[in-house]
Enzyme design. Structure first.
Site, PDB file in Angstrom:
ATOM      1  N   GLN A 150     -91.449 -23.634   7.908  1.00 35.01           N
ATOM      2  CA  GLN A 150     -90.226 -23.574   7.073  1.00 35.01           C
ATOM      3  C   GLN A 150     -90.541 -24.083   5.673  1.00 35.01           C
ATOM      4  O   GLN A 150     -89.770 -24.838   5.074  1.00 35.01           O
ATOM      5  CB  GLN A 150     -89.100 -24.399   7.705  1.00 35.01           C
ATOM      6  CG  GLN A 150     -88.373 -23.715   8.832  1.00 35.01           C
ATOM      7  CD  GLN A 150     -87.488 -22.568   8.359  1.00 35.01           C
ATOM      8  OE1 GLN A 150     -87.148 -22.444   7.188  1.00 35.01           O
ATOM      9  NE2 GLN A 150     -87.120 -21.704   9.294  1.00 35.01           N
ATOM     10  N   SER A 151     -91.669 -23.681   5.128  1.00 33.78           N
ATOM     11  CA  SER A 151     -92.166 -24.244   3.874  1.00 33.78           C
ATOM     12  C   SER A 151     -91.312 -23.871   2.656  1.00 33.78           C
ATOM     13  O   SER A 151     -91.178 -22.701   2.301  1.00 33.78           O
ATOM     14  CB  SER A 151     -93.601 -23.753   3.677  1.00 33.78           C
ATOM     15  OG  SER A 151     -94.035 -23.948   2.362  1.00 33.78           O
ATOM     16  N   ASN A 152     -90.768 -24.906   1.988  1.00 34.79           N
ATOM     17  CA  ASN A 152     -90.070 -24.688   0.718  1.00 34.79           C
ATOM     18  C   ASN A 152     -91.051 -24.259  -0.360  1.00 34.79           C
ATOM     19  O   ASN A 152     -90.718 -23.462  -1.241  1.00 34.79           O
ATOM     20  CB  ASN A 152     -89.397 -25.983   0.255  1.00 34.79           C
ATOM     21  CG  ASN A 152     -88.368 -26.493   1.239  1.00 34.79           C
ATOM     22  OD1 ASN A 152     -87.400 -25.805   1.532  1.00 34.79           O
ATOM     23  ND2 ASN A 152     -88.587 -27.686   1.761  1.00 34.79           N
ATOM     24  N   SER A 211     -93.690 -22.471   0.016  1.00 35.82           N
ATOM     25  CA  SER A 211     -93.981 -21.044   0.173  1.00 35.82           C
ATOM     26  C   SER A 211     -92.843 -20.197  -0.393  1.00 35.82           C
ATOM     27  O   SER A 211     -93.076 -19.180  -1.045  1.00 35.82           O
ATOM     28  CB  SER A 211     -94.207 -20.702   1.651  1.00 35.82           C
ATOM     29  OG  SER A 211     -95.352 -21.379   2.127  1.00 35.82           O
TER      30      SER A 211
END
Ligand SMILES: *Cc1c(COP(=O)(O)O)cnc(C)c1O
Length: 335
Positions: A76-78, A80
């Site tokens: 759930q990378s912000n 990215s």
């Protein structure tokens, strides 16, 4: 500090606001005045701290003639999401390597940031097991793309190298300018400490402006000493890049690890309380992985009397609220 020596793109639209959190300060009843720096309101789809770093990282990529960005993050990378977002604006291809730090947590159908990757035109997503060598995975992808005639550039996880950390030295200077204009004395700054570029850049920037405001980090994964060493090394590297004359003392880097809970991205009761209390009193949305745990640390430090009565404390809100929608169940009242 002189940032004109470095390639830089212009993604900011002026300073992000510093707001007084009057309701929350009152509710805590400890005579500590809380303020928040709203980096969750930075431009870039969904907002958040990586925009400041990417001003420098993507400028470096473009200067090197790249047409493709490879980066990595958790499922759930912000980081990215925001890298994908600025790649859209810069007409760069973007490829992601996602680390499944908690086994079984990647789902292509997931909401939150994961849903946004596709809208933001991600060219490919590769999911690798927790503990993988992410740099090796990104290089492998880079070699594959080169063999297809592409010119890839690797942005490390969280854009947390000395190039990306420059973005938070910029933020430190921006904060000092705002405080000087408002004639507002801040006694302490609290930031989330993850891949370390935010914390390290702020520490370097506070030295670079000679402001001498202590910056404490709240960890989201690592033990205290490991994180402090990583932040300190990166702060030193950033200070060198800025050709600062002094070195950063190790004692200037302080981290708290008691709010991590069972591990990275795993919910804690204090995180849930912090998310609810910030929403209820200040209409500010935190996130479950970073700003929520950092705010839990802030609330606890205030409640246990860590800050003297009458002090002014500034919390850096790094964003991340899109991740809330990937774990709505965690926040339901009946839980
Ligand atoms: C990446 C991130 C952080 C942590 O910043 P680092 O520079 O990686 O330490 C904090 N909050 C949010 C919302 C993030 O996405």
């Amino acid at each position: 500090m002189n940032f004109t020596k470095f390639p830089r793109r212009a993604y900011l639209q002026g300073a992000t606001p510093i707001e007084r959190m009057e309701n929350l300060s009152k509710a805590l009843g400890k005579d500590v005045n809380l303020f928040v720096k709203r980096d969750d309101l930075l431009p870039g789809a969904g907002g958040g701290n990586k925009t400041r770093k990417l001003e420098f990282s993507l400028a470096d990529a473009l200067e090197q003639g790249a047409d493709t960005i490879i980066t990595c993050g958790a499922v759930q990378s912000n980081h990215s999401r925001l890298t994908a977002s600025w790649c859209c604006k810069e007409n760069l291809d973007c490829h992601l390597i996602l680390e499944e730090r908690v086994k079984g947590t990647y789902s292509p159908e997931a909401s939150g940031n994961n849903f946004l990757f596709d809208l933001l035109n991600i060219k490919s997503i590769a999911v690798v097991p927790g503990g993988s060598d992410m740099m090796a995975e990104m290089r492998k992808k880079g070699d594959e793309l080169k063999s297809h005639g592409k010119k890839p550039y690797i942005v490390p996880g969280g854009a947390s190298n000395a190039i990306g950390a420059l973005g938070y030295a910029v933020c430190a200077e921006e904060i000092m300018n705002q405080l000087n204009v408002a004639h507002l004395g801040i006694d302490h700054i609290v930031v989330p400490s993850g891949s370390a570029g935010t914390h390290a850049g702020m520490v370097a920037g506070m030295f670079g402006t000679n402001a001498n405001i202590p910056v404490s980090g709240v960890n989201v994964s690592r033990p205290k000493k490991d994180q402090e060493d990583i932040v300190h090394n990166l702060a030193e590297e950033t200070a060198q890049k800025l050709e600062m004359k002094m070195s950063i003392p190790r004692e200037a880097v302080v981290c708290y690890d008691q709010y991590v809970g069972p591990g990275y991205s795993l919910p804690t009761d204090s995180m849930v309380e912090a998310v609810r209390i910030f929403a209820k009193h200040e209409a500010i949305l935190l996130d479950p992985v970073y700003s929520g745990k950092a705010a839990a640390g802030l609330l606890d430090l205030v409640r246990c009397g860590h800050f003297p009565r009458g002090s002014n404390v500034l919390f850096l809100h790094t964003g991340g609220s899109p991740a809330l929608y990937a774990c709505m169940q965690t926040f339901r009242k009946e839980n």
